[in-house]
Design an enzyme around this catalytic site. Structure first.
Site, PDB file in Angstrom:
ATOM      1  N   LYS A 137       0.912  -1.241  -0.058  1.00  0.00           N
ATOM      2  CA  LYS A 137       0.017  -0.156  -0.097  1.00  0.00           C
ATOM      3  C   LYS A 137       0.918   1.286  -0.149  1.00  0.00           C
ATOM      4  O   LYS A 137       1.811   1.392   0.693  1.00  0.00           O
ATOM      5  CB  LYS A 137      -0.887   0.112   1.272  1.00  0.00           C
ATOM      6  CG  LYS A 137      -1.950   0.861   1.397  1.00  0.00           C
ATOM      7  CD  LYS A 137      -2.784   0.887   2.544  1.00  0.00           C
ATOM      8  CE  LYS A 137      -3.797   1.835   2.878  1.00  0.00           C
ATOM      9  NZ  LYS A 137      -3.170   2.738   3.671  1.00  0.00           N
ATOM     10  N   ASN A 175     -15.067   2.106   6.953  1.00  0.00           N
ATOM     11  CA  ASN A 175     -13.639   2.157   6.425  1.00  0.00           C
ATOM     12  C   ASN A 175     -13.675   1.197   5.143  1.00  0.00           C
ATOM     13  O   ASN A 175     -14.001   0.085   5.319  1.00  0.00           O
ATOM     14  CB  ASN A 175     -12.936   1.845   7.552  1.00  0.00           C
ATOM     15  CG  ASN A 175     -11.303   2.111   7.040  1.00  0.00           C
ATOM     16  OD1 ASN A 175     -11.032   2.123   5.887  1.00  0.00           O
ATOM     17  ND2 ASN A 175     -10.416   2.496   7.967  1.00  0.00           N
ATOM     18  N   LYS A 176     -13.250   1.634   4.175  1.00  0.00           N
ATOM     19  CA  LYS A 176     -13.111   0.665   2.886  1.00  0.00           C
ATOM     20  C   LYS A 176     -11.839  -0.409   3.047  1.00  0.00           C
ATOM     21  O   LYS A 176     -11.860  -1.023   2.676  1.00  0.00           O
ATOM     22  CB  LYS A 176     -12.660   1.446   1.702  1.00  0.00           C
ATOM     23  CG  LYS A 176     -12.782   0.910   0.333  1.00  0.00           C
ATOM     24  CD  LYS A 176     -12.880   1.690  -0.834  1.00  0.00           C
ATOM     25  CE  LYS A 176     -12.998   0.950  -2.070  1.00  0.00           C
ATOM     26  NZ  LYS A 176     -14.225   0.083  -2.248  1.00  0.00           N
ATOM     27  N   ASN A 233      -6.887  11.893  13.534  1.00  0.00           N
ATOM     28  CA  ASN A 233      -5.423  12.092  13.110  1.00  0.00           C
ATOM     29  C   ASN A 233      -5.549  13.546  12.511  1.00  0.00           C
ATOM     30  O   ASN A 233      -5.671  13.872  11.315  1.00  0.00           O
ATOM     31  CB  ASN A 233      -4.894  10.972  12.178  1.00  0.00           C
ATOM     32  CG  ASN A 233      -5.147   9.683  12.784  1.00  0.00           C
ATOM     33  OD1 ASN A 233      -4.888   9.382  13.887  1.00  0.00           O
ATOM     34  ND2 ASN A 233      -5.685   8.684  11.689  1.00  0.00           N
ATOM     35  N   HIS A 237     -12.331  14.093   8.834  1.00  0.00           N
ATOM     36  CA  HIS A 237     -13.018  12.672   9.620  1.00  0.00           C
ATOM     37  C   HIS A 237     -12.445  12.121  10.893  1.00  0.00           C
ATOM     38  O   HIS A 237     -11.364  12.386  11.144  1.00  0.00           O
ATOM     39  CB  HIS A 237     -12.777  11.568   8.345  1.00  0.00           C
ATOM     40  CG  HIS A 237     -11.493  11.109   8.143  1.00  0.00           C
ATOM     41  ND1 HIS A 237     -10.599  12.172   7.375  1.00  0.00           N
ATOM     42  CD2 HIS A 237     -10.728  10.180   8.607  1.00  0.00           C
ATOM     43  CE1 HIS A 237      -9.347  11.497   7.425  1.00  0.00           C
ATOM     44  NE2 HIS A 237      -9.430  10.288   8.076  1.00  0.00           N
ATOM     45  N   ALA A 247      -3.506   7.544  15.657  1.00  0.00           N
ATOM     46  CA  ALA A 247      -4.032   7.733  16.999  1.00  0.00           C
ATOM     47  C   ALA A 247      -4.029   6.437  17.603  1.00  0.00           C
ATOM     48  O   ALA A 247      -3.671   6.242  19.050  1.00  0.00           O
ATOM     49  CB  ALA A 247      -5.196   8.468  17.054  1.00  0.00           C
TER      50      ALA A 247
HETATM   51  P1  B4P Z   1      -6.480   8.798   8.079  1.00  0.00           P
HETATM   52  O1  B4P Z   1      -6.792   9.403   9.330  1.00  0.00           O
HETATM   53  O2  B4P Z   1      -6.445   9.749   7.256  1.00  0.00           O
HETATM   54  O3  B4P Z   1      -5.430   7.548   7.944  1.00  0.00           O
HETATM   55  P2  B4P Z   1      -5.101   5.807   8.819  1.00  0.00           P
HETATM   56  O4  B4P Z   1      -6.595   5.634   9.581  1.00  0.00           O
HETATM   57  O5  B4P Z   1      -3.990   6.171   9.339  1.00  0.00           O
HETATM   58  O6  B4P Z   1      -5.006   5.240   7.582  1.00  0.00           O
HETATM   59  P3  B4P Z   1      -3.994   5.039   6.228  1.00  0.00           P
HETATM   60  O7  B4P Z   1      -4.582   5.253   4.998  1.00  0.00           O
HETATM   61  O8  B4P Z   1      -2.784   5.963   6.659  1.00  0.00           O
HETATM   62  O9  B4P Z   1      -3.430   3.464   6.368  1.00  0.00           O
HETATM   63  P4  B4P Z   1      -2.539   2.700   7.255  1.00  0.00           P
HETATM   64  O10 B4P Z   1      -1.785   1.767   6.426  1.00  0.00           O
HETATM   65  O11 B4P Z   1      -1.799   3.330   8.535  1.00  0.00           O
HETATM   66  O12 B4P Z   1      -7.773   7.757   7.493  1.00  0.00           O
HETATM   67  C1  B4P Z   1      -8.320   7.721   6.391  1.00  0.00           C
HETATM   68  C2  B4P Z   1      -9.121   6.667   6.216  1.00  0.00           C
HETATM   69  O13 B4P Z   1      -9.946   6.495   5.233  1.00  0.00           O
HETATM   70  C3  B4P Z   1      -8.234   5.396   6.107  1.00  0.00           C
HETATM   71  O14 B4P Z   1      -8.457   4.402   7.413  1.00  0.00           O
HETATM   72  C4  B4P Z   1      -8.630   4.422   4.858  1.00  0.00           C
HETATM   73  O15 B4P Z   1      -8.795   3.266   5.010  1.00  0.00           O
HETATM   74  C5  B4P Z   1     -10.084   5.153   4.812  1.00  0.00           C
HETATM   75  N1  B4P Z   1     -10.261   5.174   3.338  1.00  0.00           N
HETATM   76  C6  B4P Z   1      -9.576   5.252   2.085  1.00  0.00           C
HETATM   77  N2  B4P Z   1     -10.413   5.138   1.217  1.00  0.00           N
HETATM   78  C7  B4P Z   1     -11.675   5.250   1.332  1.00  0.00           C
HETATM   79  C8  B4P Z   1     -12.914   5.106   0.796  1.00  0.00           C
HETATM   80  N3  B4P Z   1     -13.006   5.126  -0.613  1.00  0.00           N
HETATM   81  N4  B4P Z   1     -14.117   4.843   1.443  1.00  0.00           N
HETATM   82  C9  B4P Z   1     -14.070   4.761   2.947  1.00  0.00           C
HETATM   83  N5  B4P Z   1     -12.807   4.743   3.562  1.00  0.00           N
HETATM   84  C10 B4P Z   1     -11.702   4.936   2.812  1.00  0.00           C
HETATM   85  O16 B4P Z   1      -3.634   1.568   7.985  1.00  0.00           O
HETATM   86  C11 B4P Z   1      -4.457   0.740   7.219  1.00  0.00           C
HETATM   87  C12 B4P Z   1      -5.647   0.595   7.888  1.00  0.00           C
HETATM   88  O17 B4P Z   1      -5.734  -0.057   9.030  1.00  0.00           O
HETATM   89  C13 B4P Z   1      -6.376   1.796   7.797  1.00  0.00           C
HETATM   90  O18 B4P Z   1      -8.013   1.318   7.584  1.00  0.00           O
HETATM   91  C14 B4P Z   1      -6.283   2.329   9.181  1.00  0.00           C
HETATM   92  O19 B4P Z   1      -7.224   3.027   9.707  1.00  0.00           O
HETATM   93  C15 B4P Z   1      -6.444   0.843   9.955  1.00  0.00           C
HETATM   94  N6  B4P Z   1      -5.439   0.715  10.911  1.00  0.00           N
HETATM   95  C16 B4P Z   1      -4.290   1.435  11.617  1.00  0.00           C
HETATM   96  N7  B4P Z   1      -3.928   1.276  12.616  1.00  0.00           N
HETATM   97  C17 B4P Z   1      -4.840   0.153  13.263  1.00  0.00           C
HETATM   98  C18 B4P Z   1      -4.638  -0.718  14.215  1.00  0.00           C
HETATM   99  N8  B4P Z   1      -3.736  -0.378  15.409  1.00  0.00           N
HETATM  100  N9  B4P Z   1      -6.058  -1.183  14.689  1.00  0.00           N
HETATM  101  C19 B4P Z   1      -6.858  -1.360  13.470  1.00  0.00           C
HETATM  102  N10 B4P Z   1      -6.650  -0.824  12.396  1.00  0.00           N
HETATM  103  C20 B4P Z   1      -5.730  -0.038  12.277  1.00  0.00           C
END
Ligand code: B4P
Length: 332
Positions: A53, A97-98, A149, A162, A285
């Site tokens: 990713k 969350n997608k 975040n 969000h 977070a």
């Molecule tokens: P952000 O606040 O911007 O970012 P994030 O959650 O830190 O996720 P990031 O994308 O940096 O992914 P990471 O590899 O760290 O949130 C944006 C959110 O929007 C993301 O969660 C993303 O998945 C979601 N999204 C993007 N496009 C979308 C769409 N079209 N429709 C709906 N949602 C959409 O982490 C990978 C995944 O693991 C993320 O989902 C993250 O939230 C989750 N994650 C990270 N740490 C985790 C933990 N400790 N336990 C459980 N889940 C965890």
């Protein structure tokens, strides 16, 4: 404010969206670890398939022809298959969350475009609190964590405002629970500092919320949030050497922070960067509640060998604790 059967709506929307491929669930394995020095319990989740990713990019995307196209806002018009509530307290949508690692991972999105760098409003805070209340189930010992975040250094990847809501792992006790347990709500002021666990080396500002949810309203949450934000902004002020202490001037760091909320407490953690270098781990977070997502085997092995490494990496991506130090008149 929300349908009484909100949890059922979330679960059925999630199951359908996984089946029809609109939710791309990532398989992972998890392990509970404890750092005996800081006393923090961790749940570390290993998801190697996330290695491919791409990391956050502020550059425009490139289409099949190689031309630059503006980065798409996924929350502008959320996919209907991911939408749990089209209208949430008038100003928000509740979507799945997608790309979850945990089932039923929710995102509360503002209908109108607002920046992820803006502070939480009184309405953001109360809507989130009410959602947590509605989703929690004491009989099933089901609790949720909401998080925000704020700013690129906080681990955010989307710029449209969000908040996210995750079910907490069964029997998992975040350190904020221990810190706030049995303490009355208060609003930090010039004389009273927010709570920080003296054994934890990174700055984390926590306040217990009232036990009786009837006492929780927009004003109380907003005043509590602002008092925590003041502490975080003072950390950045001190870092840049603008304080009365006259510390050496350093490269300023753009303010970023994580907000964490349960129905029991509100916590804010100022952030200096997203990723720790060695071993490589990115934190949003959730990391500052003890929930750590790991993508690389080397990092997974290092944490398993010595859980205190997680605490060191969390410190690397934030700021040293200010427990025991009094604010000066120059602070926010
Ligand atoms: P952000 O606040 O911007 O970012 P994030 O959650 O830190 O996720 P990031 O994308 O940096 O992914 P990471 O590899 O760290 O949130 C944006 C959110 O929007 C993301 O969660 C993303 O998945 C979601 N999204 C993007 N496009 C979308 C769409 N079209 N429709 C709906 N949602 C959409 O982490 C990978 C995944 O693991 C993320 O989902 C993250 O939230 C989750 N994650 C990270 N740490 C985790 C933990 N400790 N336990 C459980 N889940 C965890």
């Amino acid at each position: 404010m929300f349908p009484n059967n909100l949890r059922e709506i979330v679960e059925s929307t999630y199951e359908k969206a996984v089946q029809n491929g609109h939710v791309k669930y990532t398989e992972s394995s998890s392990k509970k670890l404890k750092d005996v020095h800081s006393g923090i319990s961790y749940q570390v989740t290993y998801a190697p398939s996330l290695q491919s990713k791409p990391e956050r990019s502020d550059a425009d995307a490139v289409d099949e022809t190689g031309s630059s196209v503006a980065k798409k806002d996924p929350f502008q018009e959320p996919e209907p298959e991911l939408t749990v509530l089209e209208d949430c307290a008038s100003d928000y949508r509740l979507v799945l969350n997608k790309f979850p690692v945990t089932p039923n991972h929710l995102i509360l999105v503002t209908k109108e475009y607002m920046l992820q760098t803006s502070p939480l409003s009184p309405k953001d805070l109360l809507t989130t609190y009410k959602l947590l209340q509605q989703l929690n189930d004491e009989d099933e010992m089901l609790r949720h964590l909401a998080f925000y975040n704020c700013g690129p250094n906080s681990g955010s990847s989307q710029d449209h405002k969000h908040l996210q809501i995750l079910p907490l792992p069964n029997r998992f006790v975040p350190y904020q629970d221990r810190l706030c347990n049995g303490k009355d709500h208060f609003i930090p002021n010039a004389k009273t500092e927010p709570l920080q666990d003296p054994k934890i080396p990174f700055a984390h500002y926590a306040v217990p919320l009232p036990e009786d949810s009837k006492d929780v309203d927009e004003d109380l949450l907003a005043m509590t949030f602002v008092s925590l934000l003041q502490r975080a902004l003072s950390v950045f002020q001190d870092w840049s050497g603008n304080s009365s202490e006259g510390s050496d001037a350093r490269e300023p760091i753009t303010p970023a922070y994580n907000v964490l909320m349960t129905t029991e407490w509100l916590c804010l953690v100022p952030r200096s960067k997203t990723c720790a270098k060695t071993p490589s781990i990115g934190f949003n977070a959730t990391g500052y509640a003890g929930l750590v997502l790991v993508k690389w085997e080397e990092s997974w092995n290092a944490l398993n060998n010595d859980p205190s490494v997680v605490t060191d990496l969390l410190l690397e991506c934030s700021f040293p604790s200010t427990a025991g130090t009094k604010p000066s008149e120059y602070h926010y």
